[in-house]
Motif scaffolding. Structure first.
Motif, mmCIF file in Angstrom:
data_model
loop_
_atom_site.group_PDB
_atom_site.id
_atom_site.type_symbol
_atom_site.label_atom_id
_atom_site.label_comp_id
_atom_site.label_asym_id
_atom_site.label_seq_id
_atom_site.Cartn_x
_atom_site.Cartn_y
_atom_site.Cartn_z
ATOM 1 N N ALA A 1 19.027 -45.609 3.677
ATOM 2 C CA ALA A 1 19.739 -45.454 4.954
ATOM 3 C C ALA A 1 20.767 -44.328 4.888
ATOM 4 C CB ALA A 1 20.413 -46.762 5.336
ATOM 5 N N ILE A 2 21.402 -44.153 3.751
ATOM 6 C CA ILE A 2 22.413 -43.107 3.599
ATOM 7 C C ILE A 2 21.750 -41.732 3.547
ATOM 8 C CG2 ILE A 2 24.181 -42.195 2.039
ATOM 9 C CD1 ILE A 2 24.819 -45.239 1.484
ATOM 10 N N PHE A 3 20.634 -41.628 2.849
ATOM 11 C CA PHE A 3 19.899 -40.356 2.806
ATOM 12 C C PHE A 3 19.396 -39.971 4.202
ATOM 13 C CE2 PHE A 3 20.480 -39.913 -1.504
ATOM 14 C CZ PHE A 3 19.688 -38.943 -2.092
ATOM 15 N N LYS B 1 10.599 -43.427 4.096
ATOM 16 C CA LYS B 1 9.376 -43.382 3.285
ATOM 17 C C LYS B 1 9.397 -42.219 2.291
ATOM 18 C CE LYS B 1 6.587 -40.819 6.628
ATOM 19 N NZ LYS B 1 5.404 -40.844 7.450
ATOM 20 N N LYS B 2 10.267 -41.234 2.527
ATOM 21 C CA LYS B 2 10.376 -40.084 1.619
ATOM 22 C C LYS B 2 11.588 -40.178 0.696
ATOM 23 C CE LYS B 2 7.973 -36.898 4.649
ATOM 24 N NZ LYS B 2 8.045 -35.627 5.371
ATOM 25 N N PHE B 3 12.348 -41.259 0.838
ATOM 26 C CA PHE B 3 13.583 -41.417 0.063
ATOM 27 C C PHE B 3 13.364 -41.297 -1.436
ATOM 28 C CE2 PHE B 3 15.843 -44.503 -2.578
ATOM 29 C CZ PHE B 3 17.095 -43.917 -2.606
#
Length: 198
Positions: free
Chosen positions: A151-153, A162-164
């Motif tokens: 969520a922070i990214f 999905k790319k985190f």
């Protein structure tokens, strides 16, 4: 000897060898029939010509079952799984140089810029980073932007959840290289952790 005419079951004919030695060895015509050989599933490998029509007298090769796996060659997973590695602290080096964004480039909220800048010590490291233990002294109460979470990214960098994982790993690798170097023990430890954690 008369040439051998191919028939329907003939896959190829290997020409007879003729010896020029004084005593001629027996001459053999070798005929390889399709009935004795399975067709090559990849005709470009192992055969000089491509098979054009299957022989009905030859059973098809057994079906190959492909099992989907997350491991490739050398047992590595297709994608690393992000995790923090103890005694690294590369992310706590807040002033990393011109190749990294400034607080003003990351944050929209001026209070976040002010808080971030208040954490930067005279040596560029976070004032809460204990260099002797390589641990954060306020870890449980650290600011939200010090947390590596999907969520922070998404909020700070616009990276979809999905790319985190991939982006977090890439971000840490770049940071560790900038702080400790590309041949550092910290980078080696991080790579070992993210590739073995799935």
């Amino acid at each position: 000897m008369a040439p051998i005419a191919p028939n329907q079951s003939t896959e190829k004919i290997i020409k007879m060898s003729v010896s020029l030695s004084p005593v001629a060895p027996p001459r053999f015509a070798t005929v390889v029939t399709a009935a004795r050989r399975r067709p090559n599933p990849n005709p470009q490998i192992g055969n000089k010509r491509k098979l054009t029509t299957p022989n009905p007298s030859v059973p098809p090769p057994p079906a190959i079952t492909v099992k989907k796996t997350t491991s490739g060659f050398n047992g590595r997973n297709k994608e690393p799984k992000w995790q923090c590695v103890e005694k690294c602290g590369a992310c706590c080096k807040l002033e990393k140089g011109p190749n990294f964004p400034s607080a003003e480039e990351i944050f929209d909220d001026p209070s976040d810029v002010e808080l971030f800048n208040s954490l930067v010590g005279s040596d560029g490291w976070c004032i809460h980073f204990d260099k002797s233990t390589r641990k954060c002294s306020i870890y449980a109460d650290r600011p939200y932007f010090c947390r590596v979470e999907p969520a922070i990214f998404e909020t700070l960098y616009g990276i979809e959840k999905k790319k985190f994982n991939k982006e977090a790993c890439s971000c840490c690798i770049d940071t560790i290289k900038a702080v400790y170097g590309s041949s550092s023990k910290e980078l080696e430890n991080f790579n070992a952790a993210i590739w073995s954690s799935t």
